[in-house]
Design an enzyme around this catalytic site. Structure first.
Site, short mmCIF file in Angstrom:
data_model
loop_
_atom_site.label_atom_id
_atom_site.label_comp_id
_atom_site.label_asym_id
_atom_site.label_seq_id
_atom_site.Cartn_x
_atom_site.Cartn_y
_atom_site.Cartn_z
CG ASP A 191 -34.49 -112.63 -55.11
OD1 ASP A 191 -34.13 -113.18 -54.05
OD2 ASP A 191 -34.46 -111.40 -55.28
CD GLU A 228 -33.39 -107.91 -59.47
OE1 GLU A 228 -34.41 -107.57 -58.85
OE2 GLU A 228 -32.26 -107.91 -58.97
CG ASP A 244 -37.39 -105.87 -58.12
OD1 ASP A 244 -36.68 -104.87 -57.93
OD2 ASP A 244 -37.01 -107.02 -57.81
CB ILE A 262 -37.34 -110.48 -53.82
CG1 ILE A 262 -38.06 -111.82 -53.72
CG2 ILE A 262 -36.99 -109.92 -52.43
CD1 ILE A 262 -39.20 -111.88 -52.72
CG ASP A 263 -37.24 -103.35 -55.00
OD1 ASP A 263 -36.07 -103.45 -55.44
OD2 ASP A 263 -37.74 -102.28 -54.63
CB THR A 296 -32.58 -109.33 -52.55
OG1 THR A 296 -33.44 -109.37 -53.67
CG2 THR A 296 -32.20 -110.76 -52.16
CG ASP A 352 -34.68 -101.61 -58.67
OD1 ASP A 352 -33.51 -101.70 -59.08
OD2 ASP A 352 -35.18 -102.43 -57.88
N1 LIG Z 1 -25.56 -98.78 -56.49
C1 LIG Z 1 -26.91 -98.89 -56.57
N2 LIG Z 1 -27.66 -97.79 -56.71
C2 LIG Z 1 -29.03 -97.89 -56.80
N3 LIG Z 1 -29.70 -99.05 -56.75
C3 LIG Z 1 -28.97 -100.15 -56.61
C4 LIG Z 1 -27.56 -100.13 -56.51
N4 LIG Z 1 -27.16 -101.40 -56.36
C5 LIG Z 1 -28.26 -102.15 -56.38
N5 LIG Z 1 -29.34 -101.39 -56.54
C6 LIG Z 1 -30.73 -101.83 -56.64
O1 LIG Z 1 -31.47 -101.17 -55.60
C7 LIG Z 1 -32.49 -102.04 -55.21
C8 LIG Z 1 -32.87 -101.90 -53.79
O2 LIG Z 1 -33.15 -100.56 -53.56
P1 LIG Z 1 -33.03 -100.06 -52.05
O3 LIG Z 1 -31.57 -99.83 -51.82
O4 LIG Z 1 -33.85 -98.81 -52.04
O5 LIG Z 1 -33.57 -101.16 -51.21
C9 LIG Z 1 -31.99 -103.43 -55.41
O6 LIG Z 1 -33.06 -104.15 -55.99
P2 LIG Z 1 -33.16 -105.72 -55.67
O7 LIG Z 1 -33.15 -105.88 -54.20
O8 LIG Z 1 -34.45 -106.05 -56.34
O9 LIG Z 1 -31.98 -106.34 -56.36
C10 LIG Z 1 -30.83 -103.30 -56.38
O10 LIG Z 1 -31.07 -103.92 -57.62
MG LIG Z 2 -35.05 -104.12 -57.06
MG LIG Z 3 -35.15 -107.72 -57.07
MG LIG Z 4 -31.63 -107.99 -57.11
#
Ligand SMILES: Nc1ncnc2c1ncn2[C@@H]1O[C@H](COP(=O)(O)O)[C@@H](OP(=O)(O)O)[C@H]1O
Ligand SMILES: [Mg+2]
Ligand SMILES: [Mg+2]
Ligand SMILES: [Mg+2]
Length: 353
Positions: free
Chosen positions: A46, A71, A135, A137-138, A140, A285
């Site tokens: 990340d 992020e 982002d 790493i989206d 993670t 995101d």
């Molecule tokens: N309660 C929540 N509702 C929606 N998104 C959330 C969440 N908690 C975390 N996220 C975010 O949702 C992203 C991942 O989306 P998904 O669930 O579709 O994979 C994560 O991005 P990161 O992995 O960049 O932190 C995170 O930041």
């Molecule tokens: Mg993300």
């Molecule tokens: Mg991320």
């Molecule tokens: Mg994150």
């Protein structure tokens, strides 16, 4: 095509960041996964990815002002006890940039340079000017599990998303579903991109095959429609919406904005994103996925049918719920969403009375 220079720089930055992340994912140990104050995971990838994108955009575009809404930030990295982790990130960034021949004679990077590159991402964005949105790493969580994740970069100009580039290193090139057979590495790894008004494209993340135009599914038969939701946790309203639509298939659960990419190339017709807690959606995101899917002929809106507003800083200003679907299916999906939300509202008020 507009923003050609920016697109070339963004594709180079995201491809190099993806190269860094793939290396990390192969050898990642659970002990190397940190947990942030918001209880979400973060890894060297990340931070390393954010440093690489920040440095490459600056080197390629040499902008007078560089605004990056991203992020990650370096508060924890600058603390005592993080030296080994920071050294490891710096090594990853140096090796990744050194693997790019056009940077062979660039000056050596210090840990301070890497920290400052990451901290370029402090911009709040907004409704005027140029802002890169990243982002690094989206997904993670998916990354740590060895599954789907994305590197997502977008350009915001006067509050509008005008460009998006997204690497999905574990998404198969062939538009198929189910388990990603990552054993055949040569057919895995996609780079999606779009600029406003010019359509959406995908090319292999590795190699130099030409980009192919992508378009959303033309399927209008809801019984055969496939829908996507976050891997993270099942959201009850998603299944009641699917039931109202007569969708028989179970949802495909996937991490990251790769879900947007899957809809953009017709792997699925619907992506639903209602969150349980009062989570505020960040623009990083969604911005890359938003423009790639809309340029592929899709619709991205909130539960009220309004398009997403990226001009209000680092958080989306939207009604609850994000719906990603095709123009053909939009009316039915929004009707089912409204009915399901009404039922949920009634159920909650009755259980409180
Ligand atoms: N309660 C929540 N509702 C929606 N998104 C959330 C969440 N908690 C975390 N996220 C975010 O949702 C992203 C991942 O989306 P998904 O669930 O579709 O994979 C994560 O991005 P990161 O992995 O960049 O932190 C995170 O930041
Ligand atoms: Mg993300
Ligand atoms: Mg991320
Ligand atoms: Mg994150």
């Amino acid at each position: 095509m507009a923003y050609e220079k920016e697109l070339a720089a963004a594709k180079k930055a995201v491809s190099l960041a993806a190269r860094l992340s793939q290396g990390v994912q192969k050898t990642l140990l659970q002990s190397e996964v940190w947990t942030k104050s918001d209880r979400t995971p973060v890894t060297a990838a990340d931070f390393g990815s954010q440093a690489v994108v920040s440095l490459v955009l600056e080197r390629e575009l040499r902008p007078e002002t560089f605004s990056l809404v991203a992020e990650e930030e370096t508060g924890e990295l600058r603390k005592k006890g993080s030296e080994v982790f920071l050294e490891g990130i710096t090594k990853l960034v140096k090796n990744t940039l050194a693997s790019e021949e056009s940077y062979a004679d660039s000056p050596p990077l210090s840990t301070e340079d890497v920290l400052n590159a990451i901290d370029c991402g402090k911009s709040e964005g907004g409704c005027s000017g140029y802002h890169w949105v990243l982002d690094p790493i989206d997904g993670t969580r998916g990354f740590v599990r060895g599954e789907q994740y994305a590197v997502g970069l977008a350009l915001l100009v006067e509050g509008k998303v005008v460009l998006g580039v997204m690497a999905c290193p574990n998404l198969p090139l062939a538009s198929e579903f189910g388990e990603t057979d990552m054993s055949s590495q040569e057919n895995v790894g996609c780079l999606f991109f779009a600029t406003s008004g010019s359509g959406a494209y995908v090319q292999p993340l590795k190699g130099h095959s030409p980009p192919q135009k992508v378009g959303v599914s033309s399927n209008e038969n809801l019984e055969e429609a496939k829908f996507l939701e976050s891997y993270h946790k099942p959201i009850p309203i998603h299944s009641s919406i699917a039931k109202k639509l007569g969708i028989t298939a179970l949802p495909v659960r996937m991490d990251s904005q790769a879900k947007y990419a899957a809809v953009s190339r017709g792997d699925a017709e619907i992506y639903l994103r209602f969150t349980l807690s009062g989570h505020r959606e960040t623009i990083w995101d969604h911005a890359p996925g938003f423009i790639i899917t809309t340029e592929a002929g899709g619709v991205v809106c909130d539960a009220a049918g309004k398009s997403l507003d990226f001009s209000k800083g680092k958080y989306l200003a939207h009604e609850t719920g994000i719906i990603v679907t095709t123009k053909k299916l939009e009316p039915w999906v929004l009707m089912a969403v409204r009915e399901a939300m009404e039922e949920e509202r009634k159920f909650i008020s009755e259980s409180h009375s």
